[in-house]
Design a protein around this motif. Structure first.
Motif, short mmCIF file in Angstrom:
data_model
loop_
_atom_site.label_atom_id
_atom_site.label_comp_id
_atom_site.label_asym_id
_atom_site.label_seq_id
_atom_site.Cartn_x
_atom_site.Cartn_y
_atom_site.Cartn_z
N CYS A 87 0.85 -1.18 0.00
CA CYS A 87 0.00 0.00 0.00
C CYS A 87 0.89 1.23 0.00
O CYS A 87 1.67 1.45 0.93
CB CYS A 87 -0.93 0.01 1.21
SG CYS A 87 -2.08 1.41 1.25
N GLN A 88 0.79 2.02 -1.05
CA GLN A 88 1.56 3.25 -1.17
C GLN A 88 0.68 4.44 -0.83
O GLN A 88 -0.48 4.50 -1.23
CB GLN A 88 2.10 3.39 -2.60
CG GLN A 88 3.00 2.26 -3.04
CD GLN A 88 3.37 2.35 -4.51
OE1 GLN A 88 2.73 3.08 -5.28
NE2 GLN A 88 4.38 1.60 -4.92
N LEU A 121 -0.19 8.35 -1.14
CA LEU A 121 -0.03 9.52 -1.99
C LEU A 121 -0.47 10.77 -1.25
O LEU A 121 -1.51 10.78 -0.59
CB LEU A 121 -0.87 9.39 -3.27
CG LEU A 121 -0.25 8.72 -4.49
CD1 LEU A 121 0.09 7.27 -4.21
CD2 LEU A 121 -1.18 8.84 -5.69
N HIS A 145 -2.81 3.73 -2.52
CA HIS A 145 -2.63 3.10 -3.82
C HIS A 145 -2.10 1.68 -3.63
O HIS A 145 -1.09 1.48 -2.95
CB HIS A 145 -1.64 3.91 -4.66
CG HIS A 145 -1.35 3.33 -6.00
ND1 HIS A 145 -0.07 3.22 -6.51
CD2 HIS A 145 -2.17 2.79 -6.94
CE1 HIS A 145 -0.12 2.66 -7.71
NE2 HIS A 145 -1.38 2.39 -7.99
N PRO A 197 -0.59 -0.91 -5.84
CA PRO A 197 -0.10 -1.06 -7.22
C PRO A 197 -0.24 -2.46 -7.79
O PRO A 197 -0.37 -2.61 -9.01
CB PRO A 197 1.38 -0.66 -7.11
CG PRO A 197 1.73 -0.87 -5.67
CD PRO A 197 0.49 -0.56 -4.90
N SER A 240 -3.62 -2.28 -9.08
CA SER A 240 -3.94 -0.99 -9.71
C SER A 240 -5.25 -0.42 -9.17
O SER A 240 -6.18 -0.10 -9.92
CB SER A 240 -4.00 -1.12 -11.23
OG SER A 240 -2.72 -1.32 -11.77
N LEU A 296 -6.85 2.54 -6.45
CA LEU A 296 -6.61 3.75 -5.66
C LEU A 296 -7.86 4.07 -4.86
O LEU A 296 -8.95 4.22 -5.41
CB LEU A 296 -6.28 4.93 -6.58
CG LEU A 296 -6.01 6.26 -5.87
CD1 LEU A 296 -4.65 6.21 -5.17
CD2 LEU A 296 -6.07 7.43 -6.84
N ALA A 336 -9.28 7.02 -3.16
CA ALA A 336 -8.93 8.43 -3.37
C ALA A 336 -9.58 9.39 -2.40
O ALA A 336 -9.25 10.58 -2.42
CB ALA A 336 -9.28 8.82 -4.80
N ILE A 391 -2.01 11.79 -9.23
CA ILE A 391 -2.97 10.75 -9.58
C ILE A 391 -2.88 10.45 -11.08
O ILE A 391 -2.88 9.29 -11.50
CB ILE A 391 -4.39 11.17 -9.18
CG1 ILE A 391 -4.52 11.23 -7.65
CG2 ILE A 391 -5.43 10.22 -9.77
CD1 ILE A 391 -5.83 11.80 -7.15
N LEU A 406 -0.35 7.86 -12.35
CA LEU A 406 -0.52 6.43 -12.08
C LEU A 406 -0.86 5.71 -13.39
O LEU A 406 -1.24 6.33 -14.38
CB LEU A 406 -1.64 6.22 -11.06
CG LEU A 406 -1.40 6.78 -9.65
CD1 LEU A 406 -2.66 6.62 -8.80
CD2 LEU A 406 -0.21 6.12 -8.98
N THR A 416 -5.72 2.21 -13.68
CA THR A 416 -6.00 2.26 -12.25
C THR A 416 -7.49 2.43 -11.97
O THR A 416 -8.15 3.32 -12.54
CB THR A 416 -5.22 3.40 -11.58
OG1 THR A 416 -3.82 3.19 -11.76
CG2 THR A 416 -5.53 3.49 -10.08
N ILE A 447 -10.32 3.67 -9.58
CA ILE A 447 -10.39 4.72 -8.56
C ILE A 447 -11.69 4.58 -7.77
O ILE A 447 -12.79 4.72 -8.32
CB ILE A 447 -10.33 6.12 -9.20
CG1 ILE A 447 -9.04 6.28 -10.02
CG2 ILE A 447 -10.41 7.20 -8.12
CD1 ILE A 447 -8.98 7.58 -10.80
#
Length: 306
Positions: A161-162, A164, A177, A179, A182, A184, A186, A213, A216, A220, A222
């Motif tokens: 989990c990244q 942002l 995010h 990855p 893919s 997010l 938000a 965003i 990415l 992705t 969202i």
């Protein structure tokens, strides 16, 4: 009138939009939507699988309050679950119990009450719950145990989990995010055809957040935290009336909402083509003397009073 005529022109072409599942399939991922549980008739579940059919992530959308979405999710087939924002903690706990899941983590995108108001109910119900979110200067996140900010990363049920930085709506708003799938989460940073109102941050903050965003992968998925698409579509067609992809998407949105179906999640590739806060600031026919940030600020001010 412009909105209605654009929709009329587009309805016959709406079927040309490539389904989300087809986009994922090209990347070796699949997604499916299943019927609601008894908690909410409009609840839908999105499952993300690899090319071998192994489930990587399951996300249950939880309608709450007037137009919020919370998200209950699990990685793989685990019974341990995480919740992204908590607009209705009691409903989230009831849904988790029905599914046989235990909420062990809450991810909060920002401090607004309609995103953190259910934290305490979840903590009291499941006891050992870690709350992860930003250190917001203008509001508290109940139960916050781990502070994160842009650039941080951690393991979430076996998936990376990244974090942002998507400040603008609030000073330290974050998005989460994943990855490997893919996906997010938000919060209020971006919506189908829109973005969050600037309550605390500046236009420069929000513009930079949207550019993060936009960088990415285009495929992705969202998950935004509100159902605002119909109103956003009217504004988008007002400021970008010649965008044919936008007209087709507006027709699709009208059809979905007419059936009581959500417009969330969206796909980044759609936003890059149709979201005016991503498209209009960089259009060559805009005021040449203004910077993209200034054009974005003007657009956001127009939306605030639309």
């Amino acid at each position: 009138r412009g909105f209605e005529s654009a929709l009329s022109r587009a309805k016959m072409r709406a079927h040309l939009l490539v389904p989300h599942a087809a986009r994922l399939a090209r990347r070796g991922l699949t997604t499916s939507t299943v019927a609601a549980s008894t908690v909410a008739k409009t609840t839908t579940t999105h499952r993300f699988k690899d090319s071998h059919g192994k489930q990587l992530l399951e996300v249950v959308m939880l309608p709450a309050l007037s137009d919020n979405y919370g998200f209950l999710a699990r990685c793989g087939e685990s019974s341990d679950a995480f919740m992204v924002d908590s607009p209705d903690g009691e409903k989230g706990c009831q849904l988790a119990d029905e599914l046989g899941w235990k909420i062990t983590t809450i991810l909060n995108t920002h401090h607004h009450f309609d995103h953190v108001g259910g934290n305490q109910a979840v903590i009291e119900h499941f006891k050992d719950v870690e709350v992860i979110g930003p250190d917001e200067p203008n509001g508290d996140i109940p139960g916050l145990g781990r502070v994160v900010s842009g650039g941080d990363a951690f393991s979430l049920g076996g998936l990376e989990c990244q974090v942002l930085d998507v400040g603008g709506h609030t000073h330290r708003h974050v998005a989460f995010h994943l990855p490997q799938v893919s996906v997010l989460f938000a919060g209020d940073a971006i919506f189908p055809l829109g973005c969050g109102r600037l309550f605390e941050g500046t236009a420069e903050d929000a513009f930079a957040s949207l550019q993060r965003i936009a960088a990415l992968p285009a495929a992705t998925t969202i998950f935004s935290a509100h159902e605002y698409a119909l109103a956003n579509a009217k504004f988008a067609l007002h400021v970008d009336p010649s965008n044919e992809a936008l007209a087709r998407r507006a027709a699709q949105i009208e059809a979905l909402r007419g059936q009581g179906l959500p417009t969330v999640p969206s796909v980044l590739s759609e936003e890059l083509e149709t979201n005016p806060f991503l498209t209009v600031p960089s259009q060559p026919d805009q005021d040449a003397s203004a910077t993209p940030v200034q054009r974005f600020a003007h657009l956001r001010a127009l939306k605030d009073n639309f």
